[in-house]
Design an enzyme around this catalytic site. Structure first.
Site, PDB file in Angstrom:
ATOM      1  N   ASP A 192       0.836  -1.193   0.000  1.00 17.58           N
ATOM      2  CA  ASP A 192       0.000   0.000   0.000  1.00 17.58           C
ATOM      3  C   ASP A 192       0.876   1.249   0.000  1.00 17.58           C
ATOM      4  OD1 ASP A 192      -2.492   1.235   0.095  1.00 17.58           O
ATOM      5  OD2 ASP A 192      -3.211  -0.126   1.649  1.00 17.58           O
ATOM      6  N   TRP A 258      -3.427   3.356  -6.066  1.00 17.14           N
ATOM      7  CA  TRP A 258      -4.744   3.886  -6.473  1.00 17.14           C
ATOM      8  C   TRP A 258      -4.730   4.812  -7.702  1.00 17.14           C
ATOM      9  CZ3 TRP A 258      -2.116   6.143  -2.324  1.00 17.14           C
ATOM     10  CH2 TRP A 258      -2.069   5.383  -1.163  1.00 17.14           C
ATOM     11  N   GLY A 259      -3.821   4.591  -8.631  1.00 18.74           N
ATOM     12  CA  GLY A 259      -3.784   5.478  -9.803  1.00 18.74           C
ATOM     13  C   GLY A 259      -3.031   6.772  -9.556  1.00 18.74           C
ATOM     14  N   ALA A 261       0.190   9.340  -8.836  1.00 14.90           N
ATOM     15  CA  ALA A 261       1.540   9.463  -9.413  1.00 14.90           C
ATOM     16  C   ALA A 261       1.600   8.862 -10.821  1.00 14.90           C
ATOM     17  CB  ALA A 261       2.591   8.795  -8.506  1.00 14.90           C
ATOM     18  N   ASP A 279     -10.296   3.017  -3.456  1.00 12.68           N
ATOM     19  CA  ASP A 279     -10.960   1.784  -3.033  1.00 12.68           C
ATOM     20  C   ASP A 279     -12.389   1.668  -3.566  1.00 12.68           C
ATOM     21  OD1 ASP A 279      -8.658   1.681  -1.627  1.00 12.68           O
ATOM     22  OD2 ASP A 279      -9.572   1.646   0.355  1.00 12.68           O
TER      23      ASP A 279
HETATM   24  C1  GLA Z   1      -5.971   1.134   1.336  1.00 17.03           C
HETATM   25  C2  GLA Z   1      -6.110   0.108   0.214  1.00 17.03           C
HETATM   26  C3  GLA Z   1      -7.195  -0.891   0.586  1.00 17.03           C
HETATM   27  C4  GLA Z   1      -6.863  -1.560   1.904  1.00 17.03           C
HETATM   28  C5  GLA Z   1      -6.648  -0.512   2.971  1.00 17.03           C
HETATM   29  C6  GLA Z   1      -6.101  -1.096   4.258  1.00 17.03           C
HETATM   30  O1  GLA Z   1      -7.075   1.944   1.431  1.00 17.03           O
HETATM   31  O2  GLA Z   1      -6.412   0.752  -0.980  1.00 17.03           O
HETATM   32  O3  GLA Z   1      -7.356  -1.834  -0.446  1.00 17.03           O
HETATM   33  O4  GLA Z   1      -5.702  -2.345   1.736  1.00 17.03           O
HETATM   34  O5  GLA Z   1      -5.721   0.479   2.553  1.00 17.03           O
HETATM   35  O6  GLA Z   1      -5.925  -0.123   5.236  1.00 17.03           O
END
Ligand code: GLA
Length: 637
Positions: A192, A258-259, A261, A279
């Protein structure tokens, strides 16, 4: 006295010139390399399938919950259908033990982990392995994780001193990777990025003294506020640690930023999976946005390096047993995108109709097809999208997706499928298994939020070859020409009522993103050179290099030129085809408005074809170019 060795001046000059030339060649990103540069380490020839604890439980995890879902996967036969990875997400860590820095597991939640004076996940991973499953673990690029940054309560968070609560990889990469894969026997790691994003000196949790500050290098809201090389450097170190600690290559590396950078352009070079969006939540609108984040990245996902629009939320909210239409859409769409199929529900209580959806063997086969082609958008409008995924067998999977709230009567054409319009096409419905046949076109009713998904069998439009856009899994935009990443267009114009869904759709019209596309310009339009449209081909910005795997074809040809949508009307572009590093064909300099030039090369015996479009001047994003009808042929002419 010091003796100095003097080269004859002429030789020195030649050496200097040679050195400068090789430096120049190394620095030229458009120089052919004769190799595939996207990630192929690890074990992800097809998208990974399995289960993750996060969507069902958040940080409130324990051994019984994890083993309960694993057991259902084994007992229900889902493991035999390919679901293998059982991934423990955030919430497992108790602290980092000092002074040796070894991570400690929450023993009250994972009783089997207690061993001697310490803790180990080995008993749990042994159990999973004995069930024929694989085990996954979670960590963070920074010193702390996402739940430490965002969780409102600290019940499940690590305890102890500031240093003891630093459970992320930062400063401990080799130690932790060794622990996870060597000592504990994990097979998969999700990394993450919150630790590089949420712990700036001004954040509340840092100011209150709970955590140490780490200057953010990731900014989800802004590419230009992110430090891309710094983030890449972290993943490079993680990869080196994986190589050291897992030399047999039996691992999977999942990037989770999450896309941010602009990772959707480069994640493919650093890991097996790369999250394309924030998410997912169990709501329809979120599904749409996560789907959109990956749906136009068909050239950025390949065997070994997949786009990841996040885990499945089947079993909750808009995708629970009262919403089977939505649940089926979620599953079919993720399958078409070559997304990892990671179940996110508490499987101990998952109702059978939902188990049946995620167990649909035909749809799983679409996702796991060995050719690794992500679906390409054949029709793209506000409420309706048609996605086509070429399969290794030569057949096509097609999904017709109604995003909206009214039924739509869809004209599906042989052209959408790149199949011949004068020969019959058989459609097999992958939900009902019913077969139907049409010639040229057929009408299908698609209900609100429904995705109809079929396997299509007909005669290929290109009998003796394959369009490059029919094999996106074998085309890698190694250099896509994007210098300043722009946001993706996600707002659609409304559909045009007069023509039904024939043709390519009313696409978004304003500029955005600029990455390489199959059957589209980098800004989402139909390709066109000097007034001639191309339904097939690769659209890309200038100063780009595409790597194309060649599986035994003998000729590559394309109609090349500056796309009519270019704003730059004065600079020349030269197109080149290389085979295993050697120049095979070169166009004359072409500029806006000039007709396409036919470019063709003998690629018999060549393993790696590279397509380069170069301009000595001009701004890349003002010079989209089209490799119209680019295709590989099995005959020499
Ligand atoms: C981020 C990730 C999620 C999950 C949470 C855990 O938000 O994008 O998929 O792993 O952290 O805290």
């Amino acid at each position: 006295m010091q003796t100095t060795f003097r080269r004859p001046p002429r030789l020195a000059l030649i050496t200097l010139l040679l050195a400068a030339a090789s430096l120049h060649a190394a620095a030229d990103p458009l120089a052919p390399t004769a190799r595939w540069s996207a990630y192929t380490a690890g074990r992800a020839a097809t998208p990974p399938m399995g289960w993750s604890s996060w969507n069902a439980f958040g940080t409130d995890i324990d051994e019984a919950k994890i083993l309960g879902s694993a057991q259902r996967i084994a007992d229900s036969g889902l493991s035999a259908r390919g679901y293998r990875y059982i991934n423990i997400d955030d919430g497992w860590a108790a602290r980092r033990q000092m002074p040796d820095g070894r991570l400690v597991i929450r023993a009250e939640r994972f009783p089997s982990s207690v061993q001697g004076g310490g803790t180990s996940f080995r008993p749990l991973t042994d159990k999973l392995h004995a069930m024929g499953l694989k085990a996954g673990i979670y960590s963070d690029l920074g010193r702390n994780t996402c739940s430490q940054a965002y969780s409102g309560v600290d019940t499940d968070l690590p305890k102890g001193s500031v240093l003891e609560r630093e459970i992320g990889l930062y400063g401990h990469i080799d130690q932790d990777i060794n622990l996870f894969f060597g000592d504990w026997g994990f097979d998969f790691i999700k990394v993450d990025g919150c630790g590089l994003r949420a712990y700036g000196a001004n954040s509340a949790k840092v100011r209150s003294g709970q955590y140490r500050a780490l200057t953010p290098v990731l900014d989800l809201e802004s590419v230009s506020r992110s430090n891309i090389p710094a983030v890449q450097a972290e993943f490079t170190q993680i990869n080196a640690a994986l190589q050291r600690n897992k030399p047999d290559g039996d691992f999977l590396l999942s990037l989770c930023i999450w896309g941010a950078a602009d990772v959707r352009a480069w994640g493919k070079n650093y890991g097996n999976l790369s999250r394309t969006s924030d998410d997912i939540t169990p709501s329809w609108s979120r599904l749409l946005s996560n789907f959109d984040s990956a749906a136009r990245r068909e050239l950025y996902g390949h065997p070994g390096s997949w786009n990841d629009p996040d885990m499945l939320y089947i079993g909750k909210g808009d995708f629970d047993a009262d919403h089977l239409v939505e649940a089926k859409s979620h599953f079919a769409l993720w399958a078409m995108l070559n997304a990892p199929l990671m179940l996110g529900a508490d499987l101990r209580t998952m109702p059978q109709p939902l188990m049946d959806i995620v167990g649909n063997a035909d749809i799983i086969a679409v996702n796991q097809d060995p050719a690794g082609n992500q679906a390409v958008l054949a029709y793209d409008a506000d409420d309706l999208e048609i996605l086509v995924k070429p399969l290794a067998s030569g057949q096509k999977a097609v999904a017709i997706f109604n995003r909206g709230l009214a039924p739509i009567d869809v004209d599906l054409t042989a052209e959408h499928l790149k199949l011949r319009g004068d020969a019959p096409v058989t459609l097999t419905d992958l939900w009902t298994k019913a077969d139907s046949t049409f010639t040229k076109e057929t009408k299908l009713r698609v209900m609100p939020r429904e995705t109809r998904i079929f396997r299509a069998n007909g005669e290929r439009a290109l009998a003796q070859g394959v369009y490059l856009s029919e094999q996106p899994g074998s085309v890698n935009p190694a250099v896509d020409g994007v210098v300043r990443p722009q946001v993706d267009p996600t707002i659609f114009r409304s559909s045009f009522g007069w023509t039904g869904t024939k043709g390519p759709g009313e696409r978004p019209m304003y500029a955005g993103w600029g990455g390489a596309r199959a059957d589209s310009t980098p800004y989402g339009q139909v390709m066109q050179i000097a007034g001639t449209p191309y339904a097939a081909g690769i659209g890309i910005l200038v100063n780009s290099r595409l790597e194309v795997r060649n599986q035994g074809y003998r000729r590559l040809s394309a109609q090349v030129g500056v796309d009519d949508s270019a704003q730059d009307r004065k600079h020349d572009v030269t197109f080149m085809i290389y085979g295993d590093g050697k120049l095979l064909a070169k166009s004359k300099p072409l500029r806006w408005g000039q007709p396409a030039q036919a470019l063709s090369a003998d690629v018999a015996g060549v393993r790696m074809v590279e397509l380069v479009a170069r301009s000595a001047a001009g701004t890349n994003e003002q010079l989209p170019v089209s490799w119209g009808n680019a295709a590989l042929f099995s005959s020499e002419r």
